[in-house]
Design an enzyme around this catalytic site. Sequence first.
Site, short mmCIF file in Angstrom:
data_model
loop_
_atom_site.label_atom_id
_atom_site.label_comp_id
_atom_site.label_asym_id
_atom_site.label_seq_id
_atom_site.Cartn_x
_atom_site.Cartn_y
_atom_site.Cartn_z
N CYS A 245 7.43 -4.21 -16.72
CA CYS A 245 6.62 -3.45 -15.76
C CYS A 245 5.26 -4.10 -15.64
CB CYS A 245 6.50 -1.99 -16.18
SG CYS A 245 8.07 -1.23 -16.67
N ALA A 246 5.24 -5.38 -15.26
CA ALA A 246 4.09 -6.24 -15.49
C ALA A 246 2.94 -6.12 -14.50
CB ALA A 246 4.55 -7.70 -15.52
N ALA A 247 3.23 -5.82 -13.22
CA ALA A 247 2.16 -5.82 -12.21
C ALA A 247 1.13 -4.73 -12.53
CB ALA A 247 2.76 -5.60 -10.83
N PRO A 248 -0.15 -4.99 -12.18
CA PRO A 248 -0.68 -6.11 -11.40
C PRO A 248 -0.94 -7.39 -12.18
CG PRO A 248 -2.44 -4.59 -11.91
CD PRO A 248 -1.18 -3.95 -12.44
N GLY A 250 -2.61 -7.79 -15.54
CA GLY A 250 -3.66 -7.96 -16.54
C GLY A 250 -3.11 -8.34 -17.90
N LYS A 251 -2.07 -7.67 -18.35
CA LYS A 251 -1.51 -7.96 -19.67
C LYS A 251 -0.73 -9.27 -19.66
CE LYS A 251 -1.38 -3.02 -20.54
NZ LYS A 251 -1.98 -2.70 -19.21
N ASP A 292 15.03 -4.72 -11.92
CA ASP A 292 14.93 -3.41 -12.56
C ASP A 292 15.28 -3.58 -14.03
OD1 ASP A 292 15.19 -0.81 -13.48
OD2 ASP A 292 16.26 -0.10 -11.70
N ASP A 308 4.24 -1.60 -21.20
CA ASP A 308 3.23 -0.67 -20.69
C ASP A 308 3.97 0.14 -19.64
OD1 ASP A 308 1.04 0.70 -19.88
OD2 ASP A 308 -0.05 -1.00 -19.06
N CYS A 361 -0.76 4.77 -20.10
CA CYS A 361 -2.12 5.22 -19.75
C CYS A 361 -2.05 6.71 -19.43
CB CYS A 361 -2.69 4.41 -18.59
SG CYS A 361 -1.69 4.42 -17.08
#
Length: 430
Positions: A245-248, A250-251, A292, A308, A361
């Site tokens: 679930c990488a976007a946008p 930062g990580k 997915d 995340d 978050c």
Amino acid sequence: MPSPAKPRSSTGRRPADPPGTAPRRAALRVLDAVLRRGEPLEAALPNATRGLEGADRGLAHAIAAETLRRLPDLDALIDSATRQRLPDDAKARMALRVALVQTLALGTPPHAAIATVLPLVDGGPRKLVHGVFGALNRGGAELPEQTSLPPEIAERWGSYWGESVVNAAASAIAAPPPLDLTLAKADGLAPEGTSLAPDHRRIVEAAPVATLAGYDEGAWWVQDVAASLPARLLGAGEGQVLDLCAAPGGKTMQLAAAGWNVTALEIAPSRAARLHENLARTGLPAQVVIADALDWAPAEPLDAILLDAPCSATGIFRRHPDVLYRAHPGIIAEMAALQARLLDRAAAWVRPGGRLVYATCSLEPAEGEEQLARFLTAHPEYAVSPPSPGELPTGIAANEAGYVRTLPGTLADVGGCDGFFIVRLVRASA
């Protein structure tokens, strides 16, 4: 105070809107999308502000966001000046919110606020809007110093975290937070500011992001200091890491800058495009896969996974006050169920001795503490790996169970941070 303009001229034609009405009308569309249809503010903005230039688009955004920050307090003022309570979605209430927030929070002169709002109730109760606004203005109405949270949020968070956290959240939502940057290199070009952690810069009064020193060079990216913690718990490495679930991005960029061989998985092509843009600007390498996670699987076991996870996002309410009106219990339960499925899949992809970092978050225990307890019961081959000294910024610490929970009030003396739950897990060696 000007008298209410008539909705129609003597010729039967609708009079032209006063200058400045367009961004107020756009702000009203944004608020309708958020409060009535449950859309995220950022998702509602493009359609609502179509046709507006940069300054007007920014004004519409500011009005809508500030209204959401102060909604309970604005409604309390409106209710104090009406004989019967207006429905929450009444056109008159929405217009009064937009007018009042301008005069009481954004510094707009009263005559300009009401003149540009009355056209929004054309065909509706213009006299009521004008009368209530005038009465409050003449009476010296003010917003309280302590911002109020939506009652259901205050009750829920109070039951989880106590009254002090509710008060800290009310203080935190009163104004947009400072801007945090993560640096690609410790000695990279970046604006002046304070450093709360290695490769971090905090700016209190920032110019537009794209104008800041180092932006064009890709020397940094915007990322709340709390959002940087999950990748910090993986540290430097040369192995294979998967950012789920990488976007946008930062990580993903943190991990690439730390030397990892990164695969970034993202389900949404539009969000993957933004991830590609950020990687191109910073020049950091990562393999981006659009898929997915519930259907995809890596070809071989991985040294580390960072999840995340999609969540209610209640922890980022300072920047996105709309989440307080969208993250109802049904959404929280739905997101917790998705997180459980993602965690269970990711657990099977980590090699023995490898690490899995899970983060959200969110300020909801169902998307943190309760999720961790469920996972450890279902996966006894995993154990919590507490942070080592120096891995976390000063002022943030893991609890006795070894996980990290940032709350409203964390780092409050230096500008605060978003609400996060973060845990590092290690899979037992074979």
